[in-house]
Write a protein that holds these residues in place. Structure first.
Motif, PDB file in Angstrom:
ATOM      1  N   MET A   6       0.893  -1.050  -0.028  1.00  0.00           N
ATOM      2  CA  MET A   6       0.005   0.001   0.064  1.00  0.00           C
ATOM      3  C   MET A   6       0.972   1.364  -0.169  1.00  0.00           C
ATOM      4  SD  MET A   6      -3.201   1.004   2.444  1.00  0.00           S
ATOM      5  CE  MET A   6      -2.270   1.762   4.040  1.00  0.00           C
ATOM      6  N   ILE A   7       0.459   2.198  -0.779  1.00  0.00           N
ATOM      7  CA  ILE A   7       1.099   3.577  -0.798  1.00  0.00           C
ATOM      8  C   ILE A   7       0.257   4.608  -0.525  1.00  0.00           C
ATOM      9  CG2 ILE A   7       2.316   5.224  -2.317  1.00  0.00           C
ATOM     10  CD1 ILE A   7       3.153   2.709  -3.938  1.00  0.00           C
ATOM     11  N   THR A   8       0.537   5.492   0.521  1.00  0.00           N
ATOM     12  CA  THR A   8      -0.080   6.549   0.893  1.00  0.00           C
ATOM     13  C   THR A   8       0.292   7.775   0.624  1.00  0.00           C
ATOM     14  OG1 THR A   8      -1.540   5.158   2.689  1.00  0.00           O
ATOM     15  CG2 THR A   8      -1.560   7.455   2.809  1.00  0.00           C
ATOM     16  N   GLU A   9      -0.096   8.832   0.043  1.00  0.00           N
ATOM     17  CA  GLU A   9       0.190   9.964  -0.199  1.00  0.00           C
ATOM     18  C   GLU A   9      -0.115  11.156   0.985  1.00  0.00           C
ATOM     19  OE1 GLU A   9      -0.667  13.143  -3.236  1.00  0.00           O
ATOM     20  OE2 GLU A   9       1.235  12.208  -3.993  1.00  0.00           O
ATOM     21  N   HIS A  10       1.042  11.768   1.552  1.00  0.00           N
ATOM     22  CA  HIS A  10       0.635  12.856   2.510  1.00  0.00           C
ATOM     23  C   HIS A  10       0.965  14.099   2.010  1.00  0.00           C
ATOM     24  CE1 HIS A  10      -0.305   9.713   5.580  1.00  0.00           C
ATOM     25  NE2 HIS A  10       0.807   9.149   5.011  1.00  0.00           N
ATOM     26  N   VAL A  11       0.244  14.919   1.831  1.00  0.00           N
ATOM     27  CA  VAL A  11       0.511  16.512   1.238  1.00  0.00           C
ATOM     28  C   VAL A  11       0.418  17.472   2.463  1.00  0.00           C
ATOM     29  CG1 VAL A  11      -0.152  18.387  -0.335  1.00  0.00           C
ATOM     30  CG2 VAL A  11      -0.192  15.740  -0.860  1.00  0.00           C
ATOM     31  N   TRP A  12       1.476  18.277   2.593  1.00  0.00           N
ATOM     32  CA  TRP A  12       1.256  19.339   3.605  1.00  0.00           C
ATOM     33  C   TRP A  12       1.047  20.697   2.966  1.00  0.00           C
ATOM     34  CZ3 TRP A  12       6.783  17.126   3.099  1.00  0.00           C
ATOM     35  CH2 TRP A  12       7.579  17.964   2.387  1.00  0.00           C
ATOM     36  N   THR A  13       0.489  21.539   4.112  1.00  0.00           N
ATOM     37  CA  THR A  13       0.185  22.831   3.410  1.00  0.00           C
ATOM     38  C   THR A  13       1.288  23.908   3.062  1.00  0.00           C
ATOM     39  OG1 THR A  13      -1.772  22.571   5.006  1.00  0.00           O
ATOM     40  CG2 THR A  13      -1.279  24.751   4.401  1.00  0.00           C
TER      41      THR A  13
END
Length: 105
Positions: free
Chosen positions: A1-8
């Motif tokens: 599984m790959i999860t993308e986390h995007v910061w502000t």
């Protein structure tokens, strides 16, 4: 599984949690000029990656030390630290705590 986390992307004061798992907690922090966090003991082993700006870390042992972009600063659990923006521009950090403080007894 790959999860993308995007910061502000911002220049205003920000503290956001990107990853919140028992194994690791990753926070994204933006501190405008003149800002910072009061002295406190770290609640886990902390690795601070400086993305931009100048981080001033003050401890009883070292006094205030300035660190610039591209560095990762490792701080042992229960170290009393004061973190401040040591420059004139925005300070932006990724703060990694492993394991997550909630798992430490």
């Amino acid at each position: 599984m790959i999860t993308e986390h995007v910061w502000t992307r911002t220049d205003t004061s920000l503290f956001e949690t990107l990853v919140d798992r028992d194994e690791v907690m990753i926070n994204h922090v933006v501190v405008p000029a003149g800002g910072g966090f009061p002295a406190h003991p770290t609640d886990a082993t902390v690795c601070i990656q400086i993305l931009r700006g100048i981080l001033s870390i003050t401890t009883e042992v070292t006094g205030a030390v300035l660190h610039g972009p591209g560095k990762i600063i490792e701080v042992d659990r229960q170290t009393m630290v004061k973190l401040e923006n040591g420059g004139e521009g925005c300070l932006e950090l990724l703060v990694v705590k492993a394991p997550h403080p909630r798992t430490i007894t």
